[in-house]
Design a protein around this motif. Sequence first.
Motif, mmCIF file in Angstrom:
data_model
loop_
_atom_site.group_PDB
_atom_site.id
_atom_site.type_symbol
_atom_site.label_atom_id
_atom_site.label_comp_id
_atom_site.label_asym_id
_atom_site.label_seq_id
_atom_site.Cartn_x
_atom_site.Cartn_y
_atom_site.Cartn_z
ATOM 1 N N GLU A 6 1.097 -0.889 -0.020
ATOM 2 C CA GLU A 6 -0.200 0.054 0.175
ATOM 3 C C GLU A 6 1.123 1.111 0.087
ATOM 4 O O GLU A 6 0.746 2.236 -1.391
ATOM 5 C CB GLU A 6 -0.930 0.069 1.204
ATOM 6 N N MET A 7 2.213 1.485 0.861
ATOM 7 C CA MET A 7 2.849 1.921 0.639
ATOM 8 C C MET A 7 3.635 2.568 -0.465
ATOM 9 O O MET A 7 3.253 4.334 -1.207
ATOM 10 C CB MET A 7 4.026 1.842 1.798
ATOM 11 N N ILE A 8 4.208 1.504 -1.591
ATOM 12 C CA ILE A 8 4.670 2.104 -2.693
ATOM 13 C C ILE A 8 3.725 2.294 -3.690
ATOM 14 O O ILE A 8 3.615 3.369 -4.101
ATOM 15 C CB ILE A 8 5.060 0.411 -2.830
ATOM 16 N N ALA A 9 2.034 2.184 -3.675
ATOM 17 C CA ALA A 9 1.657 2.013 -4.312
ATOM 18 C C ALA A 9 0.899 3.794 -4.536
ATOM 19 O O ALA A 9 1.448 4.084 -4.977
ATOM 20 C CB ALA A 9 0.286 1.384 -4.375
ATOM 21 N N ARG A 10 1.084 3.896 -2.651
ATOM 22 C CA ARG A 10 0.028 5.127 -2.546
ATOM 23 C C ARG A 10 1.329 6.255 -3.222
ATOM 24 O O ARG A 10 1.497 7.213 -3.541
ATOM 25 C CB ARG A 10 0.599 5.624 -0.836
ATOM 26 N N GLU A 11 3.387 5.346 -2.737
ATOM 27 C CA GLU A 11 4.152 6.967 -3.601
ATOM 28 C C GLU A 11 4.263 6.811 -5.130
ATOM 29 O O GLU A 11 4.988 8.015 -5.631
ATOM 30 C CB GLU A 11 5.603 5.955 -2.912
ATOM 31 N N ASN A 12 3.514 5.611 -5.857
ATOM 32 C CA ASN A 12 3.931 6.177 -6.697
ATOM 33 C C ASN A 12 2.596 6.785 -7.887
ATOM 34 O O ASN A 12 2.745 7.526 -8.809
ATOM 35 C CB ASN A 12 3.249 4.428 -7.406
ATOM 36 N N ILE A 13 1.496 6.412 -6.730
ATOM 37 C CA ILE A 13 0.291 7.821 -7.082
ATOM 38 C C ILE A 13 0.535 8.885 -7.067
ATOM 39 O O ILE A 13 0.318 9.860 -8.318
ATOM 40 C CB ILE A 13 -0.697 6.931 -6.862
ATOM 41 N N GLU A 14 1.606 9.259 -5.822
ATOM 42 C CA GLU A 14 2.350 11.000 -5.770
ATOM 43 C C GLU A 14 2.554 11.223 -6.511
ATOM 44 O O GLU A 14 2.692 11.909 -7.362
ATOM 45 C CB GLU A 14 2.668 10.953 -4.183
ATOM 46 N N LYS A 15 3.821 10.378 -7.170
ATOM 47 C CA LYS A 15 4.956 10.567 -8.756
ATOM 48 C C LYS A 15 4.529 10.365 -9.282
ATOM 49 O O LYS A 15 5.109 11.063 -10.586
ATOM 50 C CB LYS A 15 6.226 9.773 -8.324
ATOM 51 N N GLY A 16 3.032 10.242 -9.922
ATOM 52 C CA GLY A 16 2.580 10.501 -11.049
ATOM 53 C C GLY A 16 1.427 11.235 -11.312
ATOM 54 O O GLY A 16 1.512 12.240 -11.947
ATOM 55 N N LEU A 17 1.264 11.666 -9.874
ATOM 56 C CA LEU A 17 0.309 13.290 -9.833
ATOM 57 C C LEU A 17 1.376 14.400 -10.104
ATOM 58 O O LEU A 17 1.417 15.118 -11.014
ATOM 59 C CB LEU A 17 -0.180 13.446 -9.060
ATOM 60 N N VAL A 18 2.858 14.337 -9.483
ATOM 61 C CA VAL A 18 3.923 15.399 -9.789
ATOM 62 C C VAL A 18 4.237 15.279 -11.521
ATOM 63 O O VAL A 18 4.407 16.717 -11.907
ATOM 64 C CB VAL A 18 4.734 14.896 -8.691
#
Length: 63
Positions: A6-18
Amino acid sequence: MCNLGEMIARENIEKGLVQGQKKKNIELITNLMNSLSISFSKAVELLKVSKDKVLEIEKYFKS
């Protein structure tokens, strides 16, 4: 407690948004430069882009 997946998924989503926002900013700056025949500096000034974002985006225009 969150699990690692879940942490990795959340980080990837944030990176994608940026990255998506960076791409949109580049597009807006490019469109303004072309439409008004102005420099990168003037375009970011008119759009009131923050200095930290300007430094990040400027790399794209220098490459």
